[in-house]
Design an enzyme around this catalytic site. Structure first.
Site, PDB file in Angstrom:
ATOM      1  N   LYS A  53       0.842  -1.203   0.000  1.00 16.03           N
ATOM      2  CA  LYS A  53       0.000   0.000   0.000  1.00 16.03           C
ATOM      3  C   LYS A  53       0.875   1.250   0.000  1.00 16.03           C
ATOM      4  O   LYS A  53       0.646   2.196  -0.746  1.00 16.03           O
ATOM      5  CB  LYS A  53      -0.947  -0.018   1.214  1.00 16.03           C
ATOM      6  N   GLN A  97      -5.024  -1.858   9.555  1.00 13.91           N
ATOM      7  CA  GLN A  97      -4.731  -3.143   8.899  1.00 13.91           C
ATOM      8  C   GLN A  97      -5.257  -4.282   9.776  1.00 13.91           C
ATOM      9  O   GLN A  97      -4.883  -4.393  10.946  1.00 13.91           O
ATOM     10  CB  GLN A  97      -3.213  -3.264   8.656  1.00 13.91           C
ATOM     11  N   ASP A 120     -11.412   2.312   3.872  1.00 17.71           N
ATOM     12  CA  ASP A 120     -11.625   0.864   3.752  1.00 17.71           C
ATOM     13  C   ASP A 120     -13.122   0.536   3.731  1.00 17.71           C
ATOM     14  O   ASP A 120     -13.508  -0.581   3.369  1.00 17.71           O
ATOM     15  CB  ASP A 120     -10.980   0.126   4.951  1.00 17.71           C
TER      16      ASP A 120
END
Ligand code: NDP
Length: 286
Positions: A53, A97, A120
């Protein structure tokens, strides 16, 4: 009948080129999109995903900041950081994450993220908006899958779509997106009986289980579209999916490879969501 490989890597590279142009024009307005990534613990796979990322952010001109916490960090410490990031106008996207260490309540932390920075799409607000067919941020993996189906002009309406796996990051949001596009959706999981009978009826089969070669050719209908979301490491250290690609490919009309399929699209969608968040926060879109 030959099959078509759905080339997620290539598609992602085109999307990133388009995003670069958009980022350049934001920079000309003095706006630098930025993404904050929170990583807790020493999960090797997570470290790898975060470094992908970061690398992609650098490649296209998004500022990325990674906050690393040790395995034994207390929830309050991370909550404090999220509060700071929420109120920092130079941070446009925040992601945690997953998975997190067991002692941390994932849902508690997700609740704390400002929905306008939830790139997200995992906060209750964004998931709720998705359920209401009014998406704000769509979770990156399902969003990338829909983009692949559309780019390859694969019809969704009226089709039998079967999803194996019901996680909050893949299976559940993907089911909503396919339902919105008028597929008839079935979600399977570890308690599903006669799984192969259900998968054999699928026109579009999406698999997110996390078990190598879980889907074999006898579980797939002739001419089906197969989307392999799984990421596993083989006994030889190779990255492989959940589908027995070599055998299944002979039966299908379209199939995604692993690597080079859903994975790169997931990251491209994260970049797209970060640009969307930036524009939203700067009042450039309603
Ligand atoms: P989870 O472990 O959260 O979910 C796995 C799902 O598979 C669960 O719903 C589970 O059922 C189901 N399952 C397990 N065993 C069986 C079985 N025997 N039959 C039917 N269903 C079964 O995984 P994630 O959704 O987070 O990830 C799945 C895979 O996708 C992983 O390999 C992950 O690395 C990969 N992934 C890839 C991404 C990408 O960008 N390409 C992004 C996200 C994930 P139950 O709910 O009953 O336990």
């Amino acid at each position: 009948m030959g099959y078509t490989l759905i080339n997620g890597k290539f598609l992602a590279s085109i999307i990133k080129e388009d995003l670069k142009i958009e980022i350049d024009s934001l920079r000309k307005k003095g706006i630098i999109p930025s993404l904050a990534v929170i990583l807790v613990g020493e999960n090797k796979a997570s470290e790898k995903y975060v470094s992908f990322k970061e690398k992609t952010c650098q490649e296209i001109g998004i500022k990325s900041i990674v906050f690393k916490f040790s395995e034994d960090t207390q929830e309050e410490e991370i909550t404090k950081l999220i509060d700071e990031l929420n109120s920092n106008p130079s941070v446009n996207g925040i992601l945690i994450q997953l998975p997190l260490p067991k002692h941390i309540d994932q849902n508690n932390l997700l609740l704390k993220i400002d929905p306008l920075k939830d790139v997200d799409g995992f906060t209750p607000y964004c998931l709720g908006k998705l359920l209401m067919d009014e998406p704000l941020f769509v979770p990156c993996t399902p969003k990338g899958i829909l983009r692949m189906l559309d780019t390859y002009e694969i019809g969704i309406e009226g089709k039998n779509a079967v999803i194996v796996g019901r996680s909050i990051i893949v299976g559940k949001p993907l089911s909503l997106l396919l339902l919105k596009r008028n597929a008839t959706v079935t979600i399977c999981h570890s308690k599903t009986e006669s799984l192969e009978e259900i998968t054999r009826r699928a026109d579009i089969l999406c698999v997110a289980v996390g078990k190598p070669n879980f889907i074999t050719e006898d579980m797939v209908k002739d001419g089906a579209v197969v989307i392999d979301i799984g990421i596993n490491v083989s006994a030889y250290g190779k990255i492989i999916g959940d589908v027995d690609f070599e055998r299944v490919k002979e039966k299908v009309s379209f199939i995604t490879p692993v690597p080079g399929g859903v994975g790169p699209m997931t990251i491209a969608m994260l970049m797209e969501n970060t640009i969307f968040a930036t524009k939203l926060q700067k009042g450039l879109i309603e």
